[in-house]
Design a protein around this motif. Structure first.
Motif, PDB file in Angstrom:
ATOM      1  N   MET A 299     -39.905 -20.902   2.642  1.00 21.46           N
ATOM      2  CA  MET A 299     -38.980 -20.995   3.750  1.00 21.46           C
ATOM      3  C   MET A 299     -37.702 -21.671   3.257  1.00 21.46           C
ATOM      4  SD  MET A 299     -38.887 -20.740   7.419  1.00 21.46           S
ATOM      5  CE  MET A 299     -40.552 -20.341   7.721  1.00 21.46           C
ATOM      6  N   ILE A 300     -36.579 -21.068   3.556  1.00 20.81           N
ATOM      7  CA  ILE A 300     -35.290 -21.636   3.208  1.00 20.81           C
ATOM      8  C   ILE A 300     -34.834 -22.490   4.388  1.00 20.81           C
ATOM      9  CG2 ILE A 300     -32.891 -21.114   2.672  1.00 20.81           C
ATOM     10  CD1 ILE A 300     -33.946 -18.539   1.353  1.00 20.81           C
ATOM     11  N   GLU A 301     -34.512 -23.739   4.115  1.00 21.21           N
ATOM     12  CA  GLU A 301     -34.190 -24.688   5.175  1.00 21.21           C
ATOM     13  C   GLU A 301     -32.724 -25.106   5.114  1.00 21.21           C
ATOM     14  OE1 GLU A 301     -36.838 -27.999   4.915  1.00 21.21           O
ATOM     15  OE2 GLU A 301     -38.620 -26.764   5.209  1.00 21.21           O
ATOM     16  N   GLU A 302     -32.195 -25.445   6.283  1.00 17.37           N
ATOM     17  CA  GLU A 302     -30.822 -25.927   6.392  1.00 17.37           C
ATOM     18  C   GLU A 302     -30.754 -26.912   7.556  1.00 17.37           C
ATOM     19  OE1 GLU A 302     -26.928 -26.408   5.416  1.00 17.37           O
ATOM     20  OE2 GLU A 302     -28.287 -25.073   4.361  1.00 17.37           O
ATOM     21  N   GLN A 303     -30.014 -27.986   7.363  1.00 15.96           N
ATOM     22  CA  GLN A 303     -29.837 -28.962   8.437  1.00 15.96           C
ATOM     23  C   GLN A 303     -28.641 -28.581   9.288  1.00 15.96           C
ATOM     24  OE1 GLN A 303     -29.614 -33.002   7.153  1.00 15.96           O
ATOM     25  NE2 GLN A 303     -31.498 -32.885   5.965  1.00 15.96           N
ATOM     26  N   GLY A 304     -28.729 -28.943  10.556  1.00 15.24           N
ATOM     27  CA  GLY A 304     -27.630 -28.668  11.464  1.00 15.24           C
ATOM     28  C   GLY A 304     -27.710 -29.547  12.692  1.00 15.24           C
ATOM     29  N   ARG A 305     -26.795 -29.293  13.620  1.00 16.07           N
ATOM     30  CA  ARG A 305     -26.715 -30.071  14.851  1.00 16.07           C
ATOM     31  C   ARG A 305     -26.723 -29.095  16.012  1.00 16.07           C
ATOM     32  NH1 ARG A 305     -22.350 -31.497  17.926  1.00 16.07           N
ATOM     33  NH2 ARG A 305     -20.969 -30.559  16.400  1.00 16.07           N
TER      34      ARG A 305
ATOM     35  N   ASP B 132     -28.590 -33.158  18.928  1.00 16.74           N
ATOM     36  CA  ASP B 132     -29.737 -33.504  18.083  1.00 16.74           C
ATOM     37  C   ASP B 132     -29.591 -32.875  16.709  1.00 16.74           C
ATOM     38  OD1 ASP B 132     -30.852 -34.887  20.157  1.00 16.74           O
ATOM     39  OD2 ASP B 132     -32.387 -33.390  20.632  1.00 16.74           O
ATOM     40  N   ALA B 133     -29.995 -33.589  15.677  1.00 18.40           N
ATOM     41  CA  ALA B 133     -30.021 -33.064  14.309  1.00 18.40           C
ATOM     42  C   ALA B 133     -31.362 -32.357  14.102  1.00 18.40           C
ATOM     43  CB  ALA B 133     -29.853 -34.179  13.298  1.00 18.40           C
ATOM     44  N   VAL B 134     -31.313 -31.161  13.560  1.00 20.34           N
ATOM     45  CA  VAL B 134     -32.520 -30.364  13.366  1.00 20.34           C
ATOM     46  C   VAL B 134     -32.498 -29.708  11.989  1.00 20.34           C
ATOM     47  CG1 VAL B 134     -32.849 -29.859  15.825  1.00 20.34           C
ATOM     48  CG2 VAL B 134     -31.462 -28.327  14.426  1.00 20.34           C
ATOM     49  N   VAL B 135     -33.648 -29.227  11.589  1.00 21.55           N
ATOM     50  CA  VAL B 135     -33.777 -28.417  10.379  1.00 21.55           C
ATOM     51  C   VAL B 135     -34.218 -27.032  10.831  1.00 21.55           C
ATOM     52  CG1 VAL B 135     -35.028 -28.106   8.214  1.00 21.55           C
ATOM     53  CG2 VAL B 135     -34.360 -30.394   8.941  1.00 21.55           C
ATOM     54  N   ILE B 136     -33.425 -26.017  10.459  1.00 20.91           N
ATOM     55  CA  ILE B 136     -33.791 -24.648  10.789  1.00 20.91           C
ATOM     56  C   ILE B 136     -34.264 -23.962   9.516  1.00 20.91           C
ATOM     57  CG2 ILE B 136     -32.266 -24.463  12.774  1.00 20.91           C
ATOM     58  CD1 ILE B 136     -30.280 -22.956  11.019  1.00 20.91           C
ATOM     59  N   GLY B 137     -35.047 -22.901   9.670  1.00 18.38           N
ATOM     60  CA  GLY B 137     -35.588 -22.215   8.508  1.00 18.38           C
ATOM     61  C   GLY B 137     -35.604 -20.713   8.684  1.00 18.38           C
ATOM     62  N   VAL B 138     -35.494 -20.022   7.564  1.00 20.16           N
ATOM     63  CA  VAL B 138     -35.579 -18.565   7.499  1.00 20.16           C
ATOM     64  C   VAL B 138     -36.557 -18.228   6.388  1.00 20.16           C
ATOM     65  CG1 VAL B 138     -34.296 -16.435   7.045  1.00 20.16           C
ATOM     66  CG2 VAL B 138     -33.184 -18.296   8.243  1.00 20.16           C
TER      67      VAL B 138
ATOM     68  N   LEU C 156     -34.771 -13.028   3.939  1.00 22.62           N
ATOM     69  CA  LEU C 156     -33.437 -13.165   3.370  1.00 22.62           C
ATOM     70  C   LEU C 156     -33.218 -12.183   2.215  1.00 22.62           C
ATOM     71  CD1 LEU C 156     -30.821 -14.797   3.623  1.00 22.62           C
ATOM     72  CD2 LEU C 156     -31.743 -16.345   1.916  1.00 22.62           C
ATOM     73  N   VAL C 157     -34.218 -12.009   1.379  1.00 20.90           N
ATOM     74  CA  VAL C 157     -34.097 -11.082   0.249  1.00 20.90           C
ATOM     75  C   VAL C 157     -33.978  -9.643   0.752  1.00 20.90           C
ATOM     76  CG1 VAL C 157     -35.300 -10.137  -1.758  1.00 20.90           C
ATOM     77  CG2 VAL C 157     -35.264 -12.602  -1.380  1.00 20.90           C
ATOM     78  N   ARG C 158     -34.832  -9.258   1.690  1.00 17.91           N
ATOM     79  CA  ARG C 158     -34.772  -7.894   2.234  1.00 17.91           C
ATOM     80  C   ARG C 158     -33.435  -7.628   2.907  1.00 17.91           C
ATOM     81  NH1 ARG C 158     -39.813  -8.037   5.539  1.00 17.91           N
ATOM     82  NH2 ARG C 158     -38.318  -7.561   7.157  1.00 17.91           N
TER      83      ARG C 158
ATOM     84  N   PRO D 158     -34.144 -16.951  12.740  1.00 19.34           N
ATOM     85  CA  PRO D 158     -34.329 -18.317  12.241  1.00 19.34           C
ATOM     86  C   PRO D 158     -35.076 -19.138  13.294  1.00 19.34           C
ATOM     87  CG  PRO D 158     -32.014 -17.679  12.174  1.00 19.34           C
ATOM     88  CD  PRO D 158     -32.734 -16.611  12.900  1.00 19.34           C
ATOM     89  N   VAL D 159     -35.805 -20.148  12.844  1.00 28.01           N
ATOM     90  CA  VAL D 159     -36.566 -20.995  13.762  1.00 28.01           C
ATOM     91  C   VAL D 159     -36.244 -22.461  13.470  1.00 28.01           C
ATOM     92  CG1 VAL D 159     -38.458 -19.364  14.081  1.00 28.01           C
ATOM     93  CG2 VAL D 159     -38.573 -21.014  12.238  1.00 28.01           C
ATOM     94  N   VAL D 160     -36.354 -23.283  14.511  1.00 25.96           N
ATOM     95  CA  VAL D 160     -36.212 -24.724  14.337  1.00 25.96           C
ATOM     96  C   VAL D 160     -37.543 -25.236  13.805  1.00 25.96           C
ATOM     97  CG1 VAL D 160     -35.823 -26.934  15.459  1.00 25.96           C
ATOM     98  CG2 VAL D 160     -34.508 -24.941  16.166  1.00 25.96           C
TER      99      VAL D 160
END
Length: 148
Positions: free
Chosen positions: A1-7, A64-70, A75-77, A137-139
């Motif tokens: 899972m590729i993760e990214e932080q956001g708000r 709120d600060a969260v981490v989302i993932g894909v 992503l490759v496809r 993407p999901v939180v």
């Protein structure tokens, strides 16, 4: 899972809109001192905020600060579809026109037509799967706020 932080910037039933900072990987590259892209990143050019809709079952609030993932395979496809299919369409149409014995300007126009048709296929496919929850993407988790 590729993760990214956001708000979290907006709420929807079953989903949230998350603001993320777009970054390149220049800071981890060994050639960034001699690279124009690395210089541009250090100057802050190209740093933009992106907004992503992410599915969420968590109780979140705006700010709120969260981490989302894909998922990585998603992503490759998607990358292959977006980048490779139009290129293949361009090449196939240009080669078919050349094999048919058309002049060079017509081969070029055929290649551009193949590129456009492939791009339209990518857009059509994207619109068909845009609401598929398997491809969203999901939180993954909420981050704790620092205490003052």
């Amino acid at each position: 899972m590729i993760e990214e932080q956001g708000r979290v910037v907006a709420l929807e039933p079953g989903a949230v809109w998350v603001e993320t900072l777009r970054r390149s990987t220049c800071s981890s590259c060994s050639a960034n001192a001699a690279c124009g892209q690395g210089v541009m990143e250090r100057l802050g050019v190209g740093r933009e905020r992106g907004h992503v809709r992410a599915l969420s079952t968590l109780h979140l609030n705006v700010g709120d600060a969260v981490v989302i993932g894909v998922r990585e395979e998603l992503l490759v496809r998607s990358s292959l579809l977006v980048y490779l299919l139009p290129l293949l369409g361009l090449m196939a149409a240009a080669l078919a026109a050349d094999a048919a014995g058309l002049s060079e300007p017509l081969c070029i126009l055929s290649g551009l037509a193949g590129l456009c048709v492939s791009w339209l296929l990518v857009r059509w496919r994207a619109s068909r799967v845009a609401d598929d929850p398997q491809l969203q993407p999901v939180v993954l988790r909420a981050l704790l706020a620092a205490s003052p």
